[in-house]
Design an enzyme around this catalytic site. Structure first.
Site, PDB file in Angstrom:
ATOM      1  N   HIS A  36      24.914  69.085 -99.562  1.00 54.94           N
ATOM      2  CA  HIS A  36      24.522  70.420-100.029  1.00 54.94           C
ATOM      3  C   HIS A  36      23.365  70.311-101.028  1.00 54.94           C
ATOM      4  O   HIS A  36      23.399  69.469-101.914  1.00 54.94           O
ATOM      5  CB  HIS A  36      25.734  71.082-100.691  1.00 54.94           C
ATOM      6  CG  HIS A  36      25.607  72.563-100.823  1.00 54.94           C
ATOM      7  ND1 HIS A  36      24.764  73.163-101.712  1.00 54.94           N
ATOM      8  CD2 HIS A  36      26.225  73.571-100.159  1.00 54.94           C
ATOM      9  CE1 HIS A  36      24.870  74.479-101.605  1.00 54.94           C
ATOM     10  NE2 HIS A  36      25.750  74.755-100.660  1.00 54.94           N
ATOM     11  N   GLY A  94      15.061  76.466-122.303  1.00 56.19           N
ATOM     12  CA  GLY A  94      15.251  75.027-122.395  1.00 56.19           C
ATOM     13  C   GLY A  94      13.996  74.219-122.152  1.00 56.19           C
ATOM     14  O   GLY A  94      12.918  74.765-121.895  1.00 56.19           O
ATOM     15  N   PRO A  95      14.168  72.901-122.218  1.00 59.31           N
ATOM     16  CA  PRO A  95      13.029  71.978-122.185  1.00 59.31           C
ATOM     17  C   PRO A  95      12.400  71.864-120.799  1.00 59.31           C
ATOM     18  O   PRO A  95      13.061  72.057-119.790  1.00 59.31           O
ATOM     19  CB  PRO A  95      13.678  70.644-122.581  1.00 59.31           C
ATOM     20  CG  PRO A  95      15.099  70.753-122.135  1.00 59.31           C
ATOM     21  CD  PRO A  95      15.469  72.199-122.328  1.00 59.31           C
ATOM     22  N   GLY A 126      17.286  65.796-117.612  1.00 61.16           N
ATOM     23  CA  GLY A 126      18.089  64.584-117.748  1.00 61.16           C
ATOM     24  C   GLY A 126      19.037  64.411-116.580  1.00 61.16           C
ATOM     25  O   GLY A 126      18.895  65.087-115.557  1.00 61.16           O
ATOM     26  N   LYS A 127      20.034  63.549-116.754  1.00 60.05           N
ATOM     27  CA  LYS A 127      20.961  63.238-115.660  1.00 60.05           C
ATOM     28  C   LYS A 127      21.811  64.443-115.260  1.00 60.05           C
ATOM     29  O   LYS A 127      22.420  64.452-114.190  1.00 60.05           O
ATOM     30  CB  LYS A 127      21.893  62.103-116.083  1.00 60.05           C
ATOM     31  CG  LYS A 127      21.208  60.753-116.220  1.00 60.05           C
ATOM     32  CD  LYS A 127      22.184  59.730-116.837  1.00 60.05           C
ATOM     33  CE  LYS A 127      21.500  58.426-117.183  1.00 60.05           C
ATOM     34  NZ  LYS A 127      20.899  57.759-116.008  1.00 60.05           N
ATOM     35  N   ALA A 128      21.909  65.445-116.141  1.00 61.00           N
ATOM     36  CA  ALA A 128      22.689  66.651-115.811  1.00 61.00           C
ATOM     37  C   ALA A 128      21.873  67.645-115.000  1.00 61.00           C
ATOM     38  O   ALA A 128      22.387  68.665-114.560  1.00 61.00           O
ATOM     39  CB  ALA A 128      23.203  67.323-117.085  1.00 61.00           C
ATOM     40  N   GLY A 129      20.571  67.338-114.790  1.00 57.71           N
ATOM     41  CA  GLY A 129      19.740  68.226-113.992  1.00 57.71           C
ATOM     42  C   GLY A 129      19.485  69.557-114.665  1.00 57.71           C
ATOM     43  O   GLY A 129      19.503  69.668-115.900  1.00 57.71           O
TER      44      GLY A 129
END
Lengths: 298, 298
Positions: free
Chosen positions: A81, A163-164, A168-171
């Protein structure tokens, strides 16, 4: 519970039940009810349905997003997905005593907080979108996490709402508001899939048919019949009875009869009082006239 | 609250609000919800609607009957509405997760207790009746308190189901079980009252029409239209859509169109899911598919 918002966050974890458990636990609060929980291993994705009053829901969903950011790493995530974030998409849906505008405001407040406290880029979508093209989830998610990671810093089209401009790894997370979606199918007494596909093309909004209706035609091979499978994306615009009668009229024009129809999953009470209004020529039928609402809803 | 019984006790006091207050207070318990309260001074009668789980309801209604027996004196009571008791009639109605048989058993248990502890003669009626003629409330109540007082000791037709064959100032009480009653009107675009009366005669059960339907034809003088006013006494036998469509067909045969219809007061959710089933050819629509039931009803 006179004010109720539903939320259906999608998380990018569909294989490790303990991770999904932790996220669900994070969202479990007094005043919030977990209505459904589905994990899909192929998609590597889970879909949680929860509901409660708007303020508590804002807090609960924030905790779910924070938990997912801690436990899910998009750099190693694989699944069928499309996704751009650990918490991929978060739609708020007004159910009772809450307007769409309040759900939009809720989506924005949550988005701002996720960006500020978790440093996750947030895109607003559907009714909460700040740019017309961002109403469309697929547009925001194009290229998925891997492409967004490259483009977010430099492509102005990909600038987040909050936000930036780095990931990061959290997308990244897509947050928004939309009406309740009713999944509604009508089965026809023919084995000719072309008829279902043709009717689907005629009735859906994209083909100039019923507004706020998506439709596809399918064959149900095991039963030797066909199905017009619809999503009613705003039943206040096109409701169940209108959808049914339009499909029936189109089928009859082609010499085909309707076998039956089915509502898949949940339906808001208001969709039923609206149907009764149309079928019975009632000028009004309040949900508060339903005895169960007198018992539970106050 | 997954098991819910409604009860609509009628008390022979419709003028002194403090008396009705005391009775309502006696029935107010945790787990019982007072849904409605109506006093009629001409009838000198009040009608209270309450609901809750069967065991709590049994206790609450017993307390109401005991309180009414203490505060109401039938020897001095005058009013337009026929009555035989301080608590005149007590119907139990299955709403959710409770069968008619359970409501019949509840009526009998309560009747036995009222007779034993309060020494009030009790007659069982409607679905709880022990003799066919006692299904009919008017039959049990013939001659009212004054005649019953004379006949109860000697006339075997008037022997109570429970309790003594003598009657005090609290009179006798009729207790039973029946399906939920839907008050449903269809307004027709004509000023000719004969047409409404004729259609009422055709559609009602008594005239060989729709089973479990009572109907009367009226003129709505201020609006210059007419109304077919129905009681659907068991919507599982004849539901809203069938009643509407039958009246509409009869009106059309007479060259008259339906203006609108109206549901007076409350309606059980199941009457709406049933309507949706018929209108949409749904093989089934569970009340648990209604999102509000997921939120409140579990």
């Amino acid at each position: 519970m006179d004010r109720i918002v539903e939320c259906v966050p999608n998380f990018s974890e569909g294989r490790r039940a303990n991770i999904v458990d932790e996220i669900v636990n994070a969202m479990t609060m007094r005043g919030v009810k977990i209505l459904d929980r589905e994990m899909d291993a192929n998609h590597n994705r889970s879909v949680i349905t929860l509901a409660g009053d708007p303020d508590t829901m804002e807090q609960a969903v924030f905790r779910g997003i924070a938990c997912a950011a801690r436990l899910i790493d998009l750099d190693t995530h694989r699944g069928e997905h499309p996704r751009i974030g650990a918490t991929d998409v978060v739609p708020f849906v007004p159910i009772r005593g809450v307007t769409m505008d309040e759900c939009i405001a809720l989506a924005r407040r949550l988005g701002e907080r996720v960006a500020r406290e978790l440093e996750i880029p947030v895109y607003l979508y559907e009714r909460a979108a700040t740019r017309p093209e961002r109403r469309d989830l697929a547009y925001i998610r194009r290229g998925e996490y891997e492409v967004l990671k490259q483009e977010i810093a430099t492509n102005p089209d990909r600038e987040p709402d909050f936000g930036p401009k780095r990931i990061g790894k959290a997308g990244a997370t897509v947050i928004g508001a939309r009406p309740f979606l009713i999944a509604y199918n009508v089965n026809l007494a023919t084995s000719d899939a072309h008829i279902a596909k043709e009717i689907a093309r005629v009735v859906r909004e994209r083909g100039g048919g019923l507004p706020s209706v998506k439709a596809l035609g399918f064959e149900l091979k095991d039963r030797g019949i066909v199905q017009v499978s619809m999503n009613l994306t705003d039943f206040n615009v096109t409701g169940l009875l209108k959808a049914f009668e339009t499909v029936r009229a189109e089928a009859e024009r082609r010499g085909v009869t309707v076998l039956e129809s089915e509502i898949v999953g949940l339906v808001p009470l208001e969709a039923l009082t609206q149907l009764a209004q149309h079928a019975l020529k009632l000028p009004v039928l309040h949900t508060s006239q339903v005895i169960e609402m007198k018992l539970f809803g106050e």
